[in-house]
Motif scaffolding. Sequence first.
Motif: not given
Length: 116
Positions: A42, A49-51, A92, A113-114, A116
Amino acid sequence: HSECVLDILSFYMEELRPYRIPLEPPSKSVPPVGTGAFGIYATAYMGAPCTVKSLRDASTGVERRQQGTTSVFDKFVNECVLYSKLRHPNIVQFIGVEYRDDPETRSMLLVLERID
């Protein structure tokens, strides 16, 4: 041998160049949020926020490719290219890729894209 590995890496780097974004690879001190064949981390890119899916030591996959077998490296590059073309509200969002072809820090990162 290393010249051939760099030639193959260079080919893929050219293919992925339009999707390249400036992002530092995750620090080895940052624990992954997922495990498996890749490190999943993360982070944030430009405040969002991204992965990050990380493939370290891409040269190992290239060596297998030279032997005529599909490698983790090939699959990872194909996944990057596929994500770059997908646009759907239930998938995503692809943000980009980052890669390092320096032998000391060779890695490839898929940035998504993250959620949650």
